[in-house]
Design a protein around this motif. Structure first.
Motif, PDB file in Angstrom:
ATOM      1  N   ASP A 286       5.038   5.371   2.751  1.00 66.04           N
ATOM      2  CA  ASP A 286       4.474   6.614   2.311  1.00 66.04           C
ATOM      3  C   ASP A 286       5.551   7.387   1.850  1.00 66.04           C
ATOM      4  OD1 ASP A 286       2.456   6.326   4.781  1.00 66.04           O
ATOM      5  OD2 ASP A 286       4.301   7.313   6.665  1.00 66.04           O
TER       6      ASP A 286
ATOM      7  N   LEU B 266       0.657  -1.275   0.368  1.00 67.65           N
ATOM      8  CA  LEU B 266      -0.120  -0.270  -0.238  1.00 67.65           C
ATOM      9  C   LEU B 266       1.054   0.945   0.069  1.00 67.65           C
ATOM     10  CD1 LEU B 266      -2.853  -0.781   2.656  1.00 67.65           C
ATOM     11  CD2 LEU B 266      -2.590  -1.097   0.419  1.00 67.65           C
ATOM     12  N   THR B 267       0.582   2.665  -0.610  1.00 69.05           N
ATOM     13  CA  THR B 267       1.798   3.550  -0.679  1.00 69.05           C
ATOM     14  C   THR B 267       0.613   4.672  -0.359  1.00 69.05           C
ATOM     15  OG1 THR B 267       1.579   3.896  -3.027  1.00 69.05           O
ATOM     16  CG2 THR B 267       2.703   2.546  -2.764  1.00 69.05           C
ATOM     17  N   ARG B 268       0.763   5.641   0.024  1.00 72.88           N
ATOM     18  CA  ARG B 268       0.173   6.757   0.385  1.00 72.88           C
ATOM     19  C   ARG B 268       1.444   8.400  -0.141  1.00 72.88           C
ATOM     20  NH1 ARG B 268      -0.492  10.691   4.687  1.00 72.88           N
ATOM     21  NH2 ARG B 268       1.713   9.898   6.148  1.00 72.88           N
TER      22      ARG B 268
ATOM     23  N   SER C  53      -2.920   8.181  -7.213  1.00 69.70           N
ATOM     24  CA  SER C  53      -3.833   8.107  -5.552  1.00 69.70           C
ATOM     25  C   SER C  53      -5.372   9.051  -5.861  1.00 69.70           C
ATOM     26  CB  SER C  53      -2.839   8.934  -5.479  1.00 69.70           C
ATOM     27  OG  SER C  53      -2.337  10.173  -5.410  1.00 69.70           O
TER      28      SER C  53
ATOM     29  N   SER D 219      -7.107  10.597  -0.799  1.00 67.42           N
ATOM     30  CA  SER D 219      -6.681  10.658   0.433  1.00 67.42           C
ATOM     31  C   SER D 219      -5.124  10.010   0.207  1.00 67.42           C
ATOM     32  CB  SER D 219      -7.057   9.526   0.855  1.00 67.42           C
ATOM     33  OG  SER D 219      -8.679  10.114   1.525  1.00 67.42           O
TER      34      SER D 219
ATOM     35  N   ILE E 214       3.201  -0.656   4.102  1.00 70.20           N
ATOM     36  CA  ILE E 214       2.670   0.337   3.736  1.00 70.20           C
ATOM     37  C   ILE E 214       3.720   1.041   3.063  1.00 70.20           C
ATOM     38  CG2 ILE E 214       1.318   2.248   4.668  1.00 70.20           C
ATOM     39  CD1 ILE E 214      -0.251   0.807   6.303  1.00 70.20           C
TER      40      ILE E 214
ATOM     41  N   ASN F 102      -3.789   7.009  -1.301  1.00 69.82           N
ATOM     42  CA  ASN F 102      -3.524   6.136  -1.356  1.00 69.82           C
ATOM     43  C   ASN F 102      -4.210   5.709  -2.600  1.00 69.82           C
ATOM     44  OD1 ASN F 102      -3.134   6.495   1.493  1.00 69.82           O
ATOM     45  ND2 ASN F 102      -5.591   6.303   1.703  1.00 69.82           N
ATOM     46  N   THR F 103      -3.199   4.392  -2.676  1.00 66.58           N
ATOM     47  CA  THR F 103      -3.558   3.575  -3.874  1.00 66.58           C
ATOM     48  C   THR F 103      -4.218   2.418  -2.805  1.00 66.58           C
ATOM     49  OG1 THR F 103      -1.400   2.842  -3.681  1.00 66.58           O
ATOM     50  CG2 THR F 103      -1.473   4.684  -5.260  1.00 66.58           C
TER      51      THR F 103
END
Length: 127
Positions: free
Chosen positions: A103, A8-10, A44, A47, A101, A49-50
């Motif tokens: 960032d 997960l990426t942000r 993205s 938010s 995760i 996020n992907t």
């Protein structure tokens, strides 16, 4: 049986306070032949996020004894968005059965419009 982990990426700016929408996030897998394989490209959401990316990994048994193949898969993440410096995160480790995760902090472009790519390399774990 195949093993996999989830990435997960942000994407954000301003010390994590402001999500960055519509950033292009590319996940690239390393290979034994020193070539890289594009796994996917996502944008993205509002938010920052992907969607989750499932990545094939070695089996968890590789982490049980020293001298075995690394118990993770390495990938790089490339991020681009207009108005921000591109970002490359190298050697992200994806473990079997684990959700990782990552960032992705973006820095605004300078007023002079200077273009540079920020590169972050994650040192592999000594397992």
């Amino acid at each position: 049986m195949l093993h996999s982990g989830i990435l997960l990426t942000r994407v954000f700016t301003s010390r994590g306070q402001l999500p960055v929408e519509n950033a292009a996030v590319s996940v690239v897998l390393h290979s034994d032949s020193d070539r890289h394989t594009l796994l996917n490209i996502q944008t993205s959401d509002r938010s920052g996020n992907t969607l989750p990316t499932t990545i094939e990994t070695p089996g968890v048994q590789n982490s049980q004894f020293p001298g075995q193949e690394a118990p993770f898969t390495l990938c790089d993440i490339w991020v681009e968005h207009s108005g921000y410096q591109p970002l490359t995160i190298q050697n992200v480790q994806i473990f079997p059965g684990i959700t990782s995760i990552q960032d992705l902090p973006l820095l605004p472009m300078t007023e002079a419009g200077e273009y540079s790519v920020e590169q972050v390399e994650i040192t592999p774990q000594d397992l």
